[in-house]
Design a protein around this motif. Structure first.
Motif, short mmCIF file in Angstrom:
data_model
loop_
_atom_site.label_atom_id
_atom_site.label_comp_id
_atom_site.label_asym_id
_atom_site.label_seq_id
_atom_site.Cartn_x
_atom_site.Cartn_y
_atom_site.Cartn_z
N ILE A 5 0.85 -1.20 0.00
CA ILE A 5 0.00 0.00 0.00
C ILE A 5 0.88 1.25 0.00
CG2 ILE A 5 -1.62 1.36 1.40
CD1 ILE A 5 -2.91 -1.36 2.19
N ALA A 6 1.94 1.23 0.80
CA ALA A 6 2.85 2.38 0.84
C ALA A 6 3.51 2.62 -0.51
CB ALA A 6 3.91 2.16 1.92
N ARG A 7 3.87 1.54 -1.20
CA ARG A 7 4.47 1.68 -2.54
C ARG A 7 3.45 2.26 -3.52
NH1 ARG A 7 6.69 -3.50 -0.90
NH2 ARG A 7 8.93 -3.24 -0.55
N GLU A 8 2.21 1.81 -3.42
CA GLU A 8 1.16 2.36 -4.28
C GLU A 8 0.97 3.85 -4.01
OE1 GLU A 8 -2.33 0.01 -3.57
OE2 GLU A 8 -1.46 -1.79 -4.48
N MET A 9 0.99 4.21 -2.74
CA MET A 9 0.85 5.63 -2.37
C MET A 9 2.03 6.44 -2.90
SD MET A 9 -0.56 5.10 1.53
CE MET A 9 -0.49 6.83 1.98
N ALA A 10 3.23 5.89 -2.80
CA ALA A 10 4.41 6.58 -3.32
C ALA A 10 4.31 6.74 -4.83
CB ALA A 10 5.68 5.81 -2.94
N LEU A 11 3.86 5.70 -5.50
CA LEU A 11 3.70 5.77 -6.95
C LEU A 11 2.71 6.86 -7.34
CD1 LEU A 11 4.10 4.71 -9.84
CD2 LEU A 11 2.34 3.00 -9.35
N GLN A 12 1.57 6.89 -6.67
CA GLN A 12 0.57 7.92 -6.97
C GLN A 12 1.12 9.31 -6.70
OE1 GLN A 12 -2.40 5.95 -4.40
NE2 GLN A 12 -3.82 6.23 -6.11
N ASP A 23 3.29 20.36 -4.96
CA ASP A 23 4.41 20.07 -4.07
C ASP A 23 4.24 18.70 -3.44
OD1 ASP A 23 3.49 20.61 -0.97
OD2 ASP A 23 2.36 21.82 -2.41
N ARG A 24 5.32 18.18 -2.94
CA ARG A 24 5.37 16.81 -2.40
C ARG A 24 4.36 16.60 -1.28
NH1 ARG A 24 10.96 14.64 0.13
NH2 ARG A 24 11.61 16.33 -1.18
N ALA A 25 4.29 17.52 -0.34
CA ALA A 25 3.39 17.35 0.82
C ALA A 25 1.93 17.32 0.38
CB ALA A 25 3.63 18.46 1.83
N SER A 26 1.57 18.21 -0.54
CA SER A 26 0.19 18.25 -1.03
C SER A 26 -0.17 16.98 -1.80
CB SER A 26 -0.04 19.46 -1.95
OG SER A 26 0.15 20.65 -1.26
N ALA A 27 0.76 16.51 -2.60
CA ALA A 27 0.50 15.30 -3.39
C ALA A 27 0.29 14.11 -2.47
CB ALA A 27 1.67 15.05 -4.34
N LEU A 28 1.15 13.94 -1.47
CA LEU A 28 1.00 12.81 -0.56
C LEU A 28 -0.25 12.95 0.29
CD1 LEU A 28 2.05 10.13 0.50
CD2 LEU A 28 3.51 11.40 2.08
N ALA A 29 -0.56 14.15 0.72
CA ALA A 29 -1.79 14.37 1.51
C ALA A 29 -3.02 13.99 0.71
CB ALA A 29 -1.87 15.83 1.96
N THR A 30 -3.04 14.33 -0.57
CA THR A 30 -4.16 13.97 -1.44
C THR A 30 -4.30 12.46 -1.54
OG1 THR A 30 -3.92 16.00 -2.73
CG2 THR A 30 -5.09 14.18 -3.78
N VAL A 31 -3.19 11.77 -1.70
CA VAL A 31 -3.20 10.30 -1.79
C VAL A 31 -3.71 9.71 -0.48
CG1 VAL A 31 -1.74 8.26 -2.02
CG2 VAL A 31 -1.42 10.19 -3.56
N CYS A 32 -3.25 10.24 0.64
CA CYS A 32 -3.70 9.75 1.95
C CYS A 32 -5.21 9.90 2.09
CB CYS A 32 -3.00 10.50 3.08
SG CYS A 32 -1.28 10.04 3.31
N GLU A 34 -7.46 10.14 -0.21
CA GLU A 34 -8.16 9.20 -1.10
C GLU A 34 -8.21 7.79 -0.53
OE1 GLU A 34 -6.02 9.52 -4.79
OE2 GLU A 34 -7.02 11.38 -5.35
N ARG A 35 -7.25 7.45 0.33
CA ARG A 35 -7.19 6.12 0.93
C ARG A 35 -7.82 6.09 2.32
NH1 ARG A 35 -4.34 2.01 -1.31
NH2 ARG A 35 -3.30 2.56 -3.22
N GLY A 36 -8.39 7.21 2.74
CA GLY A 36 -9.03 7.25 4.05
C GLY A 36 -8.06 7.38 5.21
N PRO A 39 -3.89 12.65 6.86
CA PRO A 39 -2.48 13.01 6.64
C PRO A 39 -1.81 13.51 7.91
CG PRO A 39 -3.88 13.99 4.95
CD PRO A 39 -4.78 13.41 6.00
N GLY A 40 -0.57 13.09 8.11
CA GLY A 40 0.22 13.58 9.21
C GLY A 40 -0.09 12.95 10.56
N THR A 41 -0.80 11.84 10.58
CA THR A 41 -1.17 11.22 11.86
C THR A 41 -0.21 10.10 12.27
OG1 THR A 41 -2.69 9.71 10.72
CG2 THR A 41 -3.62 11.75 11.62
N GLY A 42 0.87 9.93 11.53
CA GLY A 42 1.83 8.91 11.91
C GLY A 42 1.50 7.53 11.39
#
Length: 110
Positions: A5-12, A23-32, A34-36, A39-42
């Motif tokens: 799942i982490a690899r899929e999130m990294a790919l997205q 930016d990187r933070a926004s992109a990862l937050a969006t992916v998070c 989408e996966r429920g 973001p930023g909760t550890g």
């Protein structure tokens, strides 16, 4: 934690960075989101994805150099965005990650 799942999130996330100019933070937050995942909760998957994305971006020139070395008659920028970023994650995990992933596992996951 599922590394898959982490690899899929990294790919997205890497795909968004290639094509959306965010930016990187926004992109990862969006992916998070989408996966429920908040973001930023550890969350472990978010943490591993964040490490993959950061590592790939930090070593991007070296990774792309390795890919082009073995991709006969292909330049990285000509590859499909998904393919290019799958290869980048696999090469990063095999060569540069803190916890090196053996090639057969990295290739299988890719």
């Amino acid at each position: 934690m599922s590394r898959r799942i982490a690899r899929e999130m990294a790919l997205q996330t890497l795909f968004q960075l290639d094509f959306a100019g965010v930016d990187r933070a926004s992109a990862l937050a969006t992916v998070c989101i989408e996966r429920g995942i908040e973001p930023g909760t550890g969350n472990a998957a978010e943490h591993y994805a964040q490490n993959l994305v950061g590592g790939v971006l930090d070593k991007l020139a070296l990774i792309d150099e390795q890919i082009e070395k073995f991709a006969i008659d292909w330049r990285v920028e000509r590859m499909a965005g998904v393919d290019r970023n799958i290869l980048r994650i696999a090469v990063y995990e095999m060569l540069y990650a803190d916890e090196i992933i053996v090639p057969n596992i990295a290739i299988d996951e890719a």
